[in-house]
Design an enzyme around this catalytic site. Structure first.
Site, short mmCIF file in Angstrom:
data_model
loop_
_atom_site.label_atom_id
_atom_site.label_comp_id
_atom_site.label_asym_id
_atom_site.label_seq_id
_atom_site.Cartn_x
_atom_site.Cartn_y
_atom_site.Cartn_z
N LYS A 83 0.85 -1.19 0.00
CA LYS A 83 0.00 0.00 0.00
C LYS A 83 0.88 1.24 0.00
O LYS A 83 1.81 1.34 0.83
CB LYS A 83 -0.85 -0.04 1.27
CG LYS A 83 -2.19 0.64 1.19
CD LYS A 83 -2.94 0.29 2.47
CE LYS A 83 -4.25 1.00 2.58
NZ LYS A 83 -4.82 0.84 3.92
C1 E4P Z 1 -8.18 1.87 4.13
O1 E4P Z 1 -7.41 1.07 3.67
C2 E4P Z 1 -7.96 2.59 5.39
O2 E4P Z 1 -7.19 1.73 6.22
C3 E4P Z 1 -9.21 2.88 6.16
O3 E4P Z 1 -10.35 2.46 5.47
C4 E4P Z 1 -9.28 4.24 6.73
O4 E4P Z 1 -10.48 4.36 7.45
P1 E4P Z 1 -10.75 5.53 8.51
O5 E4P Z 1 -11.03 6.79 7.76
O6 E4P Z 1 -11.94 5.05 9.28
O7 E4P Z 1 -9.51 5.62 9.34
#
Ligand code: E4P
Length: 228
Positions: A83
């Site tokens: 990522k």
């Molecule tokens: C996606 O890969 C992120 O880890 C995640 O969905 C972020 O979510 P949040 O805005 O609730 O922290």
């Protein structure tokens, strides 16, 4: 539609993997910090638990370090998806790793133009953050629609739209209606999808009416069955 769990909590993941409904996992540095786990160890464990894609995020923000981190993360297990953030350097890393056959999830996407760049950089997944856009008074789900619209004009794009920052079951339903390929959600949201008060009420009535019949379907309860 695929369901990913958005967590680095191994216990939470192993409990829900048993349902057969978990297709993958996404993590990020904040989730790793929350888990209190050592990053590489946690990713190794998650990859062994979940046969599907497991996103592991680079921690650096400069090109060289991100690339080296991405290569290291990709070596942890076959199902690691590296990522990277949607930055100039993040996209450069995406292009290189994707070219080497490493699947990349481009995260922190907040516009359709950013998603267009990620697809051109060969990303396996683009992660638009629905909840965080809602948080600032914008319509996060509109972004999912926009990206799907744009991608549908270009059959050569293979990037999957991974609806991220999902906060509640309505987000999951809206993402499914839009046609998002994946929704990543906290374990609590996945559990909420099961619940409906009329299911609980209806089941209570069935259980009570069945008891009145005095019948049994099985002669022996499974837990008391002798195994050879
Ligand atoms: C996606 O890969 C992120 O880890 C995640 O969905 C972020 O979510 P949040 O805005 O609730 O922290």
């Amino acid at each position: 539609m695929q369901f990913f769990l958005d967590t680095a909590d191994v216990h939470e993941i192993s409990a829900l993997v048993e349902t057969g409904l978990v297709d993958g996992v996404t993590t990020n540095p904040s989730l790793i910090a929350k888990s209190g786990r050592q990053f590489i160890e946690a990713i190794k464990e998650i990859c062994a638990l979940v046969p599907g894609p497991v996103s592991a995020e680079v921690a650096a923000t400069d090109f060289e370090t991100m690339l080296a981190e991405g290569e290291k993360l990709a070596g942890i297990a076959k199902n690691v998806v590296v990522k990277v953030p949607l930055t100039y350097d993040g996209l450069r890393v995406c292009k290189i790793l994707s070219g080497q056959g490493v699947p990349v999830n481009v995260t922190l996407c907040f516009s359709a133009n950013q998603a267009l760049l990620a697809a051109k950089a060969g990303a396996a997944y683009i992660s638009p953050f629905v909840g965080r856009l809602d948080d600032i008074g914008q319509d996060g789900m509109e972004l999912i629609h926009d990206i799907l619209d744009v991608y549908s004009n270009y059959p050569e794009f293979y990037t999957q739209v991974l609806a991220a920052s999902i906060r509640h079951p309505q987000h999951v339903l809206a993402a499914a209606k839009a046609g998002a390929h994946v929704a990543t959600m906290p374990a609590s949201t996945l559990k909420q999808l099961y619940h409906h008060p009329l299911t609980d009420k209806g089941l209570a009535a069935f259980v009570s009416d069945w008891a009145k019949t005095g019948q049994r379907i099985l002669d022996v309860a499974p837990s008391t069955k002798k195994t050879a």
